[in-house]
Design an enzyme around this catalytic site. Structure first.
Site, PDB file in Angstrom:
ATOM      1  N   LYS A 118       0.746 -73.793 -61.154  1.00 59.07           N
ATOM      2  CA  LYS A 118      -0.338 -72.242 -61.850  1.00 59.07           C
ATOM      3  C   LYS A 118      -0.171 -72.399 -62.571  1.00 59.07           C
ATOM      4  O   LYS A 118       1.065 -71.939 -63.614  1.00 59.07           O
ATOM      5  CB  LYS A 118      -0.063 -71.092 -61.004  1.00 59.07           C
ATOM      6  CG  LYS A 118      -1.544 -70.830 -60.513  1.00 59.07           C
ATOM      7  CD  LYS A 118      -2.070 -72.023 -60.032  1.00 59.07           C
ATOM      8  CE  LYS A 118      -4.120 -70.757 -59.116  1.00 59.07           C
ATOM      9  NZ  LYS A 118      -4.219 -71.362 -58.294  1.00 59.07           N
TER      10      LYS A 118
HETATM   11  N1  GLU Z   1      -7.882 -73.482 -58.408  1.00 53.75           N
HETATM   12  C1  GLU Z   1      -7.488 -74.238 -57.011  1.00 53.75           C
HETATM   13  C2  GLU Z   1      -6.827 -73.699 -55.697  1.00 53.75           C
HETATM   14  O1  GLU Z   1      -6.242 -71.700 -56.396  1.00 53.75           O
HETATM   15  C3  GLU Z   1      -7.706 -75.255 -57.784  1.00 53.75           C
HETATM   16  C4  GLU Z   1      -6.863 -76.756 -57.825  1.00 53.75           C
HETATM   17  C5  GLU Z   1      -6.447 -77.726 -57.847  1.00 53.75           C
HETATM   18  O2  GLU Z   1      -7.993 -78.163 -58.461  1.00 53.75           O
HETATM   19  O3  GLU Z   1      -5.762 -78.311 -58.475  1.00 53.75           O
HETATM   20  O4  GLU Z   1      -7.109 -74.130 -55.486  1.00 53.75           O
END
Ligand code: GLU
Length: 428
Positions: A118
């Site tokens: 993240k």
């Molecule tokens: N931000 C989204 C999540 O928390 C998508 C993450 C992604 O597609 O890599 O799942």
């Protein structure tokens, strides 16, 4: 940093909103039930890599401002780190750490070959121009460029980032690589290698697991009332798709107010109203309502689809839904979990409920690497298969092991990730 290992019961009210402690509490609970050994707890209770960058940006008024950004890779045991990048004024490293670990568990729950990561930049997109946001994005990308890559770590949209931001990341990375690298991010515009169905995927995945839960309860969408909190990518798409198949969305709650209609809101008209006025309030097809009250209306399904810590020890006793579907990451604190369990709420935990987004991100990454693109029907069919199988596996695991759905999801995920680490061995 090693997680302060703790159990849900041992978290104090003052600490309950720290997402890293929440992640650690669930991790510890699942690890205890799996009898995970100490060494493995240390490995999985710590992020594999954490990068902090300070980004100088020339603002429109000629001043230089320095923004702080993070990218955390919690685990790369099952494949490249995967997870979004968020822009928020109140972001912290602890929050990014927690969110990165949730991505590891989420990818493992739906069994796609990714680890968890993240990123975040501490900034307020509401007071920044498009040019300033582009500069922040590009400089942040340049600073983390050695850390990310299609085989290393693949970012995606998250809170306050979107396909435009992904296009800037893709372009910046490609300029440095001296060739176009589409698979560096997912959630890109279609014209740049994005996948069909990706913008709807998180909301669609929520609808799929809700339909699956209704089946267990012998209920039909037409007889199901829903309260949605958040009208952004996840809440907006889920509301739209769910109302199209007959669900009654009786209330929508946003940061600036709520709107209510006991017969079901016309979601397309509400989208239009918000587009014209900038707010969901004052909508002719419903009544305005106190946003603090709307969340606690009696309903069949409550879908929190905004940010963390919406349900806490202070308000969980007011929840009046049968099914809680966590469209957001971390909307329920561990102390709230205990209250919801007493109230027999059927919780579809975030790492399962909102996994549709990362699942179609996986499809996007596969398509980019193959240079061969699927039609929308194929994307949705494959998503359906994964969401249905994952939902059934978690519910069955919960039943067989006498645990709630959240702990079942953590246990299945931890077991898969620990299994991968054991097979690989510890390199030294
Ligand atoms: N931000 C989204 C999540 O928390 C998508 C993450 C992604 O597609 O890599 O799942």
């Amino acid at each position: 940093m090693v997680a302060t290992l703790t159990s849900p019961e041992s978290i104090s009210i003052e600490n309950e909103k720290n997402p890293w402690l929440a992640a650690a509490a669930r991790f510890e609970d699942a690890a205890n039930r799996l009898n995970l050994d100490d060494g493995m707890r240390k490995v999985l209770g710590t992020s594999a890599r954490e990068l902090t960058v300070h980004i100088p940006v020339l603002l429109d008024d000629g001043r230089i401002e320095v923004f702080t950004g993070y990218r955390v890779q919690h685990s790369i045991a099952r494949g490249p780190a995967k997870g979004g990048i968020r822009f928020a004024p109140d972001g912290t490293l602890d929050e990014v750490r927690a969110l990165a670990s949730w991505m590891t568990w989420k990818c493992a729950v739906v069994n796609i070959p990714f680890g968890g990561g993240k990123g975040g930049v501490i900034c307020d997109p509401n007071i920044l121009s498009d040019t300033e946001l582009e500069k922040i994005t590009r400089r942040y990308t340049a600073e983390i460029i050695d850390f990310i890559g299609p085989e290393r770590d693949v970012p995606a949209p998250d809170v306050n980032t979107n396909e435009k931001v992904m296009a800037w990341i893709m372009d910046t990375y490609s300029m440095h690589a001296r060739h176009t690298v589409t698979a560096i991010v997912t959630g890109k515009p279609m014209a740049l290698g994005g996948s069909r169905g990706r913008p709807e995927a998180t909301g669609r995945g929520c609808m799929m697991v809700i339909l699956r839960a209704l089946k267990l309860m012998n209920k039909r969408p037409e007889d199901t009332t829903v309260v949605v909190q958040g009208f952004g990518n996840v809440g907006g798409m889920a509301s739209q798709l769910m109302s199209a198949v007959g669900f009654k969305i009786i209330a929508l709650v946003e940061y600036d107010g709520a709107v209510y209609n006991p017969n079901g809101l016309d979601i397309a008209a509400l989208q239009q109203h918000r587009k014209e006025t900038g707010s969901i309030t004052g909508f002719a097809g419903g009544e305005d309502m106190d946003k603090a009250e709307a969340m606690f209306l009696e309903c069949d399904v409550l879908l929190p689809a905004a940010t963390e810590n919406v349900l806490t020890s202070q308000n969980a006793h007011r929840v009046r839904c049968q099914i809680l579907c966590e469209g957001a990451n971390g909307p329920t604190t561990p102390l709230a979990d205990l209250v919801l369990a007493d109230r027999k709420v059927f919780v579809i935990p975030d790492i399962l409920a909102n996994a549709g987004g990362v699942t179609v991100s996986y499809f996007e990454w596969v398509q980019d690497r193959q240079g061969f693109f699927w039609n929308e029907q194929l994307v949705n069919e494959r998503l359906q298969e994964i969401m249905d199988e994952s939902f059934d596996a978690i519910v069955e695991y919960a039943r067989a092991h006498h645990v709630n759905n959240r702990i079942a999801a953590y246990m299945v995920a931890l077991d898969r990730v620990a299994g991968a680490i054991k097979l690989r061995g510890i390199y030294a």
